[in-house]
Design a protein around this motif. Structure first.
Motif, PDB file in Angstrom:
ATOM      1  N   ASN B 390     -10.528  -1.980  -6.915  1.00  0.00           N
ATOM      2  CA  ASN B 390      -9.288  -2.587  -6.444  1.00  0.00           C
ATOM      3  C   ASN B 390      -8.267  -2.671  -7.565  1.00  0.00           C
ATOM      4  O   ASN B 390      -7.083  -2.385  -7.366  1.00  0.00           O
ATOM      5  CB  ASN B 390      -9.568  -3.975  -5.868  1.00  0.00           C
ATOM      6  N   GLY B 394      -5.626   0.149  -7.533  1.00  0.00           N
ATOM      7  CA  GLY B 394      -4.385  -0.541  -7.162  1.00  0.00           C
ATOM      8  C   GLY B 394      -3.327  -0.361  -8.232  1.00  0.00           C
ATOM      9  O   GLY B 394      -2.155  -0.101  -7.946  1.00  0.00           O
ATOM     10  N   ALA B 398       0.067   1.401  -6.915  1.00  0.00           N
ATOM     11  CA  ALA B 398       1.262   0.576  -6.705  1.00  0.00           C
ATOM     12  C   ALA B 398       2.523   1.254  -7.227  1.00  0.00           C
ATOM     13  O   ALA B 398       3.509   1.374  -6.481  1.00  0.00           O
ATOM     14  CB  ALA B 398       1.050  -0.803  -7.329  1.00  0.00           C
ATOM     15  N   GLY B 452       2.308  -7.013  -1.886  1.00  0.00           N
ATOM     16  CA  GLY B 452       1.699  -5.928  -1.130  1.00  0.00           C
ATOM     17  C   GLY B 452       2.474  -5.645   0.137  1.00  0.00           C
ATOM     18  O   GLY B 452       2.760  -4.492   0.474  1.00  0.00           O
ATOM     19  N   VAL B 506      -0.824   0.643   4.345  1.00  0.00           N
ATOM     20  CA  VAL B 506      -0.734  -0.374   3.292  1.00  0.00           C
ATOM     21  C   VAL B 506      -0.538  -1.749   3.917  1.00  0.00           C
ATOM     22  O   VAL B 506      -1.209  -2.723   3.545  1.00  0.00           O
ATOM     23  CB  VAL B 506       0.421  -0.052   2.312  1.00  0.00           C
ATOM     24  N   VAL B 510      -3.093  -4.907   3.435  1.00  0.00           N
ATOM     25  CA  VAL B 510      -2.657  -6.166   2.831  1.00  0.00           C
ATOM     26  C   VAL B 510      -2.886  -7.325   3.797  1.00  0.00           C
ATOM     27  O   VAL B 510      -3.490  -8.342   3.442  1.00  0.00           O
ATOM     28  CB  VAL B 510      -1.170  -6.080   2.419  1.00  0.00           C
TER      29      VAL B 510
END
Lengths: 374, 656
Positions: B390, B394, B398, B452, B506, B510
């Motif tokens: 993660n 992530g 991102a 997110g 996404v 989230v």
């Protein structure tokens, strides 16, 4: 095995022919000139696209000219490359193709002969109903399970006559006479009547009606007797039915003609002789007049007793399945022969020491007060 | 007989593939010599493997337990559909399915490749045949599906109950089309390296294959994720399980490959990237196959573990991947350089995209392989869990998502970042507004979740903004804009939709992660549990006899404020043959959200354990994937020439 290898050879031959046709016989570049090569077609398509883009104003004149010049250079380059290529001789092509085909066939044949089992047939479950029944007999697969398994297969392959042939007697054993009737009718419809099949069907119908053989069962027995002049079972049932309904004159003749077929010593002879005497005496057991209210000592009861005795002696001498032993004990109990039932139960327990397969029998025995002695 | 004919067909396909591989490599320079054979051979390989697969299916369907594979993995009481899917619900059969898809792809190249240059076609078909021969060889010699049993048993073992699900009919074939499809791009890349032929035309031939594979891989991964979600019974949809990673890595690099191939087709640039990514993507597919099939991993996917198989796959991996990269190293300098472009341009943005995706792939690769390597070298077992993935994944994704909407707005060759930012301002403002609104309504505490959400909305609206911009909404009258919108090329729609799908996924991730609610408790009949405005009443249990299992069924009534009352049944099944239990959760969908009810074990006091989850907007995760795959198919349907028109500049730059 021979059939398998012929089919495998045929497959290989077809594949080889297809490869030969494509590899050696057919011209590869027929109709394709250098002016029509894939690269040139791609360049042409791009050129058209550039023109289209310029027409709708997505591309400026300068870029369009530059891009066209670039495409032209690519085209020239292609032309010089393709010009240097030589042709390929048809003979060389054929040689390479034939060699390759030979290599392919040898490789496939070798690999398969190392890995394969060419002599093993397919064994789909639907075609194995007889085996399942045999399995049931030898390995003690419970009758109900075996029937369920065969039924499941028959649901998928309802035209499997061997399956119906195997399942019919199993239905009779389980007392599912209507199912037995259905199975037997299918067999007769598919493979035609024989004396045995007609008698089996008659027996099933008779049992459905609680032992009454009037009507169709009787017709079937007659037909079977006509079909086979030496057929015992059909004549036995006919004689029994005639006795039951009190047509003693005909019954006497029937018992007599049945006994004429005896070679001596068969299990049914004693019953047939008793039946003959009973019919001659117009429905009274001659040896035991005291019990003789007419119909009180029914001859079909004696027929049943005869069958039970037959089963008993067979189980005593050559053994049988647990279902057959259970049937014997149940019959003894129905006939009110408790001592004999106890004897049969003891014998069954000796033959099947494993209690797990005897559940039905043990429950039956306990319900009827039989004792399990060590 | 049919089984043995199927076996023979597979060996014949093996022989044709092996000979084709040799022929192509020997004679590609004189392609007229072998092109005909290779094309016909590809078609024959397909027909023979299909016949062999058909023979397996027939044996399973007719419950022919003289076939060991059927005995091991099927049962006569199974419903027909699971008798069929059981064919590939095991190692040997799934290898045959793998090979079947490989030869379908090869036959498709042979059939649709008539407009390819003969030498390129010959090399590609020969490389495909090499792969086919290796994999059939592996199947036949280490995991032969055609082994027989004599005497034949009357009843088979059962298929793993977890696999007795419609998911097995869909998930592996989709995934395999994805995996194996990338072999075509791989073969094209190797062929390009050998022949030195690499240009926009090459990219035009490769891109559809990469795109088809990518679409199927997307669907396959999404399907696998949803299957795990509803079947494993604890409501998780992604576990960073090595097997999942094995499919996710080719997806990441495949996504990069798609974008590179696009640049190459339109602009004749990013050639080395495209070749490199083609090799990497299929290598990762092979690596995934190795990890799943070798038994180094134990999971529901690794049907059996056998060290020999692992070694053989590993050496195949070494030959193919090692060979490919050696060739790449040798030949990369001979590739003609592509078109020039400024750093801020569509090409530049796509390189950035490649870098991010490649880094993400490496992050996943390290997390997946590190524990395996460590265990192999030192014997220590460690587990790299979800937190590692993660955070690292992530952290890479991102920034990629932040810059994603800019890409499609930038012009080819040289772009104007400020102008693009201005045009995206509307989408950014809308995303910010919705995030604040959602945050305020949910009443959640301060966390990373709103960021997110913002990212999800930004990507989704940024993608749509490109359509809005190209249709000139707000700059001309509405009718003209609508006409322009409809008239936009399908590629523009495909780009926008695919990126929109990313945003949707996404958002689902989230929302479902941050605002999930969970209740685990024991209940009596008649007791009511409350979770997120839903009142769930336990109405008691009963027992149902299935075809090959016995199910305990828990009955529930769900009252919700907005919708009519529903009844639900959650089951715990015990499969008769194997005695294995499975849970069949009840999943109720409300809008995009789901209520997930799982019936647990009976408690000691006669009560029943019940697990409830409320998963807000969880379906968006898979819907987003569907949108992405749909966009891929849309792009595939558009077969016009793609020429990237450069932005007019002061200095004329030739395309080379």
């Amino acid at each position: 095995m021979v059939i398998f290898w012929s089919l495998a050879l045929a497959v290989t031959a077809i594949a080889s022919a297809a490869l030969y046709y494509a590899g050696a016989a057919r011209g590869v570049n027929a109709g394709q000139s250098d002016l029509d090569s894939p690269e040139r077609r791609h360049l042409k398509a791009q050129l058209a696209e550039i023109e289209a883009d310029r027409a709708i104003g997505r591309l400026g004149d300068e870029e369009a000219i530059a891009a066209r010049a670039e495409l032209a250079r690519e085209a020239l380059k292609l032309k010089s490359e393709s010009g240097s290529k030589g042709g390929v001789e048809a003979g060389a092509r054929r040689a390479v193709t034939l060699l390759s085909i030979a290599a392919t066939a040898i490789l496939a044949g070798l690999t398969y002969s190392v890995l394969g089992s060419p002599d093993m047939p397919a064994r789909p479950l639907a075609e194995r109903t007889e085996e399942i029944a045999a399995e049931k007999a030898t390995e003690g697969l419970s009758l109900t399970d075996a029937v369920a398994k065969i039924e499941a297969q028959l649901a998928q392959t309802p035209d499997d006559i061997r399956g119906w042939t195997v399942i019919a007697p199993a239905y009779m054993q389980l007392g599912r006479y209507a199912d037995a009737e259905k199975a037997l009718r299918k067999v007769i419809a598919a493979e035609g009547p024989t004396a045995d099949r007609e008698t089996d069907l008659g027996e099933a119908l008779m049992m459905e009606k609680g032992g009454d053989a009037t009507g169709e069962p009787m017709d079937l027995f007659r037909s079977a007797a006509v079909r086979d002049p030496a057929h015992v079972r059909s004549r036995y049932y006919m004689a029994g039915e005639l006795t039951r309904i009190g047509r003693f004159v005909e019954a006497e003749a029937a018992w007599a003609s049945l006994l004429a077929l005896s070679k001596g010593g068969e299990a049914w002879v004693a019953n047939a002789e008793a039946g003959l005497a009973f019919a001659r005496n117009k429905g009274v057991m001659p040896t035991d007049p005291a019990t003789g209210t007419p119909g009180g000592s029914l001859p079909d009861q004696s027929a049943i007793e005869g069958m039970v005795e037959g089963l008993s002696s067979r189980l005593d001498t050559s053994g049988g399945t647990i279902e057959e032993w259970t049937r014997l004990v149940r019959s003894r109990l129905v006939l009110d022969q408790k001592d004999l039932a106890q004897k049969a139960y003891d014998a069954a327990r000796a033959a099947f020491p494993d209690a797990s397969v005897r559940t039905e029998l043990d429950v039956l025995a306990a319900d009827n007060g039989l004792v399990a002695t060590k | 007989m049919s089984i043995e004919l199927g076996h023979f067909a597979l060996t014949l396909a093996f022989a044709i593939a092996a000979v084709s591989a040799v022929l192509g490599v020997m004679f590609w320079k004189r392609a007229e010599m072998v092109a005909g054979w290779l094309q016909q051979g590809a078609v024959l390989q397909f027909l023979l493997v299909a016949a062999s697969f058909g023979a397996l299916i027939q044996a399973f369907v007719t419950s022919d337990y003289s076939l060991k594979l059927a005995y091991d993995h099927a049962n006569s009481a199974q419903p027909l559909i699971y008798k069929i899917t059981a064919v590939w619900g095991n190692h040997e059969g799934s290898m045959v399915l793998w090979v079947l898809i490989l030869v379908i792809m090869g036959a498709a190249v042979a059939a649709f490749g008539r407009n390819l240059p003969k030498d390129l076609l010959s090399l590609v078909l020969s490389l495909q045949s090499m792969l086919t021969a290796s994999f059939i060889g592996f199947t036949l010699f280490t995991s032969n599906p055609f082994l027989r049993l004599s005497p034949a048993p009357f009843e088979g073992q059962d298929l793993n109950p977890v696999l007795q699900d419609i998911g097995l009919a869909i998930h592996p074939p989709l995934l395999y089309v994805g995996y194996v499809g990338f072999s075509i791009a791989f073969s094209f890349a190797i062929a390009a390296l050998i022949s030195g032929r690499i240009d926009a035309a090459w990219a035009r031939w490769v891109r559809p294959w990469a795109l088809v594979s990518w679409c199927f891989l997307t669907l396959g991964i999404a399907m696998g994720s949803y299957w795990a979600y509803y079947e494993l019974g604890w409501g998780g949809w992604w576990f960073w399980d090595p097997v999942e990673n094995a499919s996710f890595m080719p997806w990441l690099s495949g996504t990069a490959l798609l974008h590179s191939a696009l640049v190459m087709e339109k602009r004749n640039a990013l050639k080395i990237w495209t070749i490199f990514l083609s090799i990497i993507t299929f290598s990762l597919s092979l690596l995934g196959t190795f990890m799943v099939r070798s038994g180094v991993l134990t999971s529901v996917h690794s049907f059996a573990s056998d060290p020999t198989r692992g070694l053989v796959i590993l050496s195949m991996l070494a030959v193919f991947i090692g060979g490919a990269f050696s060739l790449f190293a040798l030949r990369v300098n001979s590739l003609r350089a592509g078109g020039l472009f400024a750093p801020i341009s569509r090409e530049g943005a796509l390189i950035l995209n490649n870098l991010f995706l490649a880094t993400a792939t490496v992050a996943v690769l390290v997390g997946t392989l590190y524990p395996l390597l460590l265990e192999a070298l030192t014997g220590d077992t460690i587990s790299v869990g979800a937190p590692f993935f993660n955070i690292t994944f992530g952290a890479v994704m991102a920034p990629l998502l932040v810059v994603l909407p800019f890409g499609p707005f930038l012009a080819w060759k040289r772009g104007d970042f400020v102008a693009v930012a201005q045009r995206l301002a509307g989408a950014g403002a809308l995303a910010l507004f919705l995030t604040i609104l959602g945050f305020a309504l949910s009443g959640a505490s301060i966390s990373l979740a709103p960021l997110g959400l913002l990212l999800g909305f930004w990507v989704a609206f940024g993608a749509l903004a490109e359509l809005v911009d190209r249709a000139k909404f707000f700059r001309t009258d509405v009718m003209t804009s609508l006409r322009r919108l409809v008239g936009l090329p399908r590629t523009a729609w495909a780009t926008a939709l695919a990126h929109f799908g990313v945003g949707v996924t996404v958002l689902g991730i989230v929302a479902a992660s941050a605002w999930q609610a969970e209740v685990i408790t024991t209940v009596d009949t008649g007791q009511t549990l409350t979770i997120n405005n839903y009142a769930v009443t336990f109405d008691g249990k009963d027992v149902e006899q299935g075809p090959n299992y016995v199910a305990q069924r828990g009955h529930f009534t769900i009252a919700s404020p907005a919708e009519p009352t529903r009844t639900a049944i959650a089951e715990r099944r015990t499969y008769t043959q194997s005695g294995m239990p499975t849970t069949e959760a009840d999943i109720e969908t409300y809008g995009f959200s789901q209520l997930y009810i799982q019936l647990g074990e009976p408690g000691p006091d006669g009560k029943t354990v019940v697990r409830l989850w409320y998963k807000p907007y969880v379906t968006l995760i898979w819907l987003g994937c569907l949108v992405m795959a749909g966009a891929g198919f849309l792009s595939l349907s558009y077969r016009r020439q793609r020429v990237g028109a450069p932005r007019p500049a002061q200095v004329r730059v030739a395309a080379e």
